[in-house]
Scaffold this motif. Structure first.
Motif, short mmCIF file in Angstrom:
data_model
loop_
_atom_site.label_atom_id
_atom_site.label_comp_id
_atom_site.label_asym_id
_atom_site.label_seq_id
_atom_site.Cartn_x
_atom_site.Cartn_y
_atom_site.Cartn_z
N UNK A 106 -47.76 1.20 18.90
CA UNK A 106 -48.43 0.13 18.25
C UNK A 106 -47.59 -0.93 17.82
N UNK A 107 -47.32 -2.00 18.24
CA UNK A 107 -46.45 -2.97 18.13
C UNK A 107 -46.78 -4.23 18.69
N UNK A 108 -46.59 -5.14 17.88
CA UNK A 108 -46.99 -6.64 18.35
C UNK A 108 -48.34 -6.81 18.89
N UNK A 109 -49.44 -6.19 18.49
CA UNK A 109 -50.74 -5.84 19.20
C UNK A 109 -51.42 -7.27 19.04
N UNK A 110 -51.07 -8.07 18.07
CA UNK A 110 -51.64 -9.49 17.97
C UNK A 110 -51.55 -10.32 19.03
N UNK A 111 -50.68 -10.07 19.87
CA UNK A 111 -50.33 -11.07 21.16
C UNK A 111 -51.09 -10.16 22.50
N UNK A 112 -51.61 -9.18 22.30
CA UNK A 112 -52.09 -8.51 23.53
C UNK A 112 -53.43 -9.00 24.05
N UNK A 113 -53.73 -9.04 25.29
CA UNK A 113 -54.91 -9.63 25.87
C UNK A 113 -55.65 -8.59 26.34
N UNK A 114 -55.39 -7.48 26.11
CA UNK A 114 -56.15 -6.16 26.68
C UNK A 114 -55.56 -4.88 25.78
N UNK A 115 -56.45 -3.93 25.70
CA UNK A 115 -56.15 -2.77 25.08
C UNK A 115 -56.54 -1.37 25.91
N UNK A 116 -55.82 -0.27 25.32
CA UNK A 116 -55.91 0.84 26.10
C UNK A 116 -55.08 0.61 27.51
N UNK A 117 -54.79 1.78 27.94
CA UNK A 117 -53.86 1.67 29.34
C UNK A 117 -54.91 1.10 30.31
N UNK A 118 -56.11 1.28 30.19
CA UNK A 118 -56.87 0.46 31.31
C UNK A 118 -57.55 -0.62 30.99
N UNK A 120 -59.69 -1.61 28.68
CA UNK A 120 -61.28 -1.68 28.61
C UNK A 120 -61.76 -2.40 27.43
N UNK A 121 -60.84 -2.48 26.42
CA UNK A 121 -60.88 -3.39 25.22
C UNK A 121 -60.42 -4.56 25.40
N UNK A 122 -61.02 -6.06 25.13
CA UNK A 122 -60.57 -7.24 25.20
C UNK A 122 -59.95 -7.70 23.87
#
Lengths: 359, 251
Positions: A106-118, A120-122
């Motif tokens: 868990x790091x710099x999650x605020x800039x992610x555009x998708x979550x989980x390895x696949x 599946x969460x936006x």
């Protein structure tokens, strides 16, 4: 009779006049410490950052009551000791069941555009809702989890301070956790100074001090990392986040046992693809890959050097796939590993604001 | 006394019946909009990501990424758009939509790629969050190590063994960037289509067959499959850029 009616009406009038507005709650805006070479962080309009929300999120992150038997929290599988990941290949849920994917750091999650390895969460808020009811993870309904929290006066107060309600639900839990996770920003490693140097971004005095400690081996490793005819890593691991936002098949298998992104999209062209992770704090977040198959950085470098498997969906940017990889010699591998260690951000991993409130 | 009570009741009734002030509807003038789309094609047929097409050399190819930047598209002094990013996989055919009067844009000139006034700025701090050049939007179209953007990305797989088995075990990667390879387009005529509601659209075509099957600049995907615009890759880089510029045509 008239007198009685008069008294009643007068009472109504007085009551109306005295009716107060509901007492409001007051939150304090939280100022994110975003490094100068990072982009602005997109914050959802319906979940603004507040001091109260971040504090509540931090409490919840280490709250074991979120699990069915009160034995594990988010921080169990995303431990500060391992850069907020899990040192085990697969995390174990409360019923002793293991999943088939490695916990992501868990790091710099605020800039992610998708979550989980696949992917599946936006959104972060959406992602957070999954592990609690997941039978192989925390295995508890949100109704039960929230019910436990509502028994605790400290939480009732904390939710009221953060969201102005004591009648909170999973949405409020998710929002508070998301606020806390957005504060977990890593941008103060040796790599960040190298990045600033390469992009002509002015140094601070502290940057200059760090620059003076960067070794020639680390810089040579950086050159290899960025070299098309060297390690050729930069296509997917790039920029201040040290990743690009995409899904990629990096040649782990010729035949897939986990379809990854393909499960979500149903598109065979996505089979075997997984989210490209950041390399920040990579030294501390072993094991590696979506299934944690590689225990060490040496194993990872070996994979990209000689262990690439061809398949129908392999990323075209794995440009030396036809020869099995980039064929680094032993000296090059050492240099590359030296550079990868420059991504360690000690200030981030030891930041007291990310640790349990009551360890 | 009766009248007093009655008057209080009427007063309460009046208060309870007070209506919210009704806002008069505001009629806003319709601002004319111009929308540019780009339809990738392979010869006569529309191109789809991960679908198989055959070059004139007989090699089967699949595209996995088709992306490019355009900057400073204008007709003389009338600028249509400052910067836009086309990403077929992510956004489909839409390139950009802006306010503008169709009468001003019967012709267009502009760059394919990021002009030098932007190319070396800090992608994190020098562009607003909604700019296509912000690193969050540029994503993998910025070379942090070269301080500049990738102007054109064409990636895919090819099958160059004519045995009927669709192996697609070779890849092609064309990354065009650096100031040297800033492309220039000139469309003397652009025919806009009135889509109603003050919207006019122009659908450009990008014929990716032309990347390989250019009469004067053919590219053999079997041997010419990779460029990142480096010094030793100048010949192929220039060929890809030239063919790309010719492949993009106005309606």
């Amino acid at each position: 009779m008239n007198r009685l009616l008069f008294v009643i009406l007068a009472g109504i009038v007085v009551f109306q006049a005295c009716k107060k507005d509901q007492v409001g709650y007051q939150t304090t805006p939280y100022e994110l410490a975003i490094p100068s070479h990072f982009p602005d962080m997109p914050i959802p309009e319906d979940n603004p950052m507040t001091e109260e929300g971040v504090l509540l999120g931090r409490m919840l992150f280490y709250e074991k009551q979120l699990s069915g038997d009160n034995s594990i929290s988010c921080g169990t599988c995303h431990s500060p000791e391992t850069a907020f990941s899990d040192a085990n290949q697969f995390s174990t849920g409360i019923d002793g069941i293991q999943g088939n994917r490695n916990s992501m750091a868990l790091v710099n999650l605020g800039w992610q555009t998708s979550f989980f390895w696949d992917g599946r969460s936006h959104t972060l808020e959406e992602q957070i809702l999954e592990p609690v009811p997941n039978p192989i993870e925390m295995h508890q309904t949100w109704t039960k989890a929230v019910g436990k929290l509502k028994q605790d006066v400290e939480y009732r107060n904390a939710f009221y301070r953060a969201f102005g309600t004591v009648d909170f639900d999973s949405t409020h839990v998710s929002k508070a956790l998301a606020q806390f996770l957005r504060t977990m920003i890593s941008g103060n490693s040796k790599y960040d100074v190298i990045y600033k140097y390469v992009n002509s971004i002015p140094f601070s005095a502290q940057d200059q001090q760090v620059w003076n400690t960067i070794t020639t081996d680390e810089l040579a490793g950086y050159d290899l990392f960025q070299s098309l005819n060297g390690a050729d890593c930069f296509h997917c691991h790039n920029g201040p986040l040290m990743q690009v936002q995409k899904f990629s098949n990096n040649g782990l298998d010729a035949v897939f046992t986990d379809l990854g992104r393909g499960i979500i999209t149903g598109n065979p062209a996505d089979n075997g693809k997984f989210k490209v992770p950041t390399l920040r704090n990579i030294e501390l977040s072993a094991p590696y890959m979506h299934d944690g198959r590689f225990a060490t950085l040496d194993d990872v470098i070996e994979h990209y050097s000689t262990g690439i498997h061809q398949s129908a969906t392999i990323d075209p940017l794995i440009e030396f796939a036809s020869q099995g990889g980039v064929q680094l010699d032993p000296d090059q591998r050492l240099l590359l590993k030296a550079f990868l260690k420059t991504l360690t951000d000690q200030e981030f991993v030891t930041n007291p604001n990310f640790q349990p409130l009551n360890p | 006394m009766k009248y007093f009570i009655l008057s209080i009741c009427v007063g309460l009734l009046a208060v309870s019946c007070k209506k919210e002030k009704v806002e008069e509807p505001v009629v806003t003038p319709v601002t004319p909009q111009l929308k540019v789309t780009v339809q990738p094609v392979f010869g006569a047929e529309n191109l789809y990501i991960d679908s198989v097409y055959t070059t004139s050399d007989g090699w089967d190819v699949k595209f996995t990424e088709v992306k490019f930047y355009l900057t400073h598209w204008a007709n003389g002094a009338n600028e249509l758009i400052d910067v836009a990013r086309f990403d077929y996989t992510e956004n489909g055919t839409k390139c950009f939509q802006v306010e503008g009067d169709v009468a001003n844009f019967g012709a267009l000139t502009g760059n394919i790629g990021v002009s030098t006034d932007y190319n070396h700025d800090d992608p994190s701090s020098d562009f607003s969050a909604d700019s296509p050049l912000n690193i969050m939007n540029a994503n993998n179209m910025h070379w942090s190590w070269a301080s500049g953007y990738i102007f054109v990305i064409l990636e895919g797989r090819s099958d160059t063994i004519p045995n009927g088995i669709p192996l697609f075990d070779h890849t092609f990667t064309y990354h065009i960037g650096s100031d040297t390879y800033l492309g220039s387009e000139n469309f003397p005529t652009v025919n806009w289509t009135d889509a109603g509601n003050a919207l006019n659209t122009a659908e450009f075509k990008l014929d990716l067959k032309h990347i390989f099957d250019n009469a004067t600049n053919p590219i053999d995907v079997r041997s010419e499959y990779m460029t990142h615009s480096g010094g030793s890759e100048a010949a192929l880089t220039q060929k890809v850029l030239t063919n790309f510029l010719e492949a993009l045509t106005a309606p």
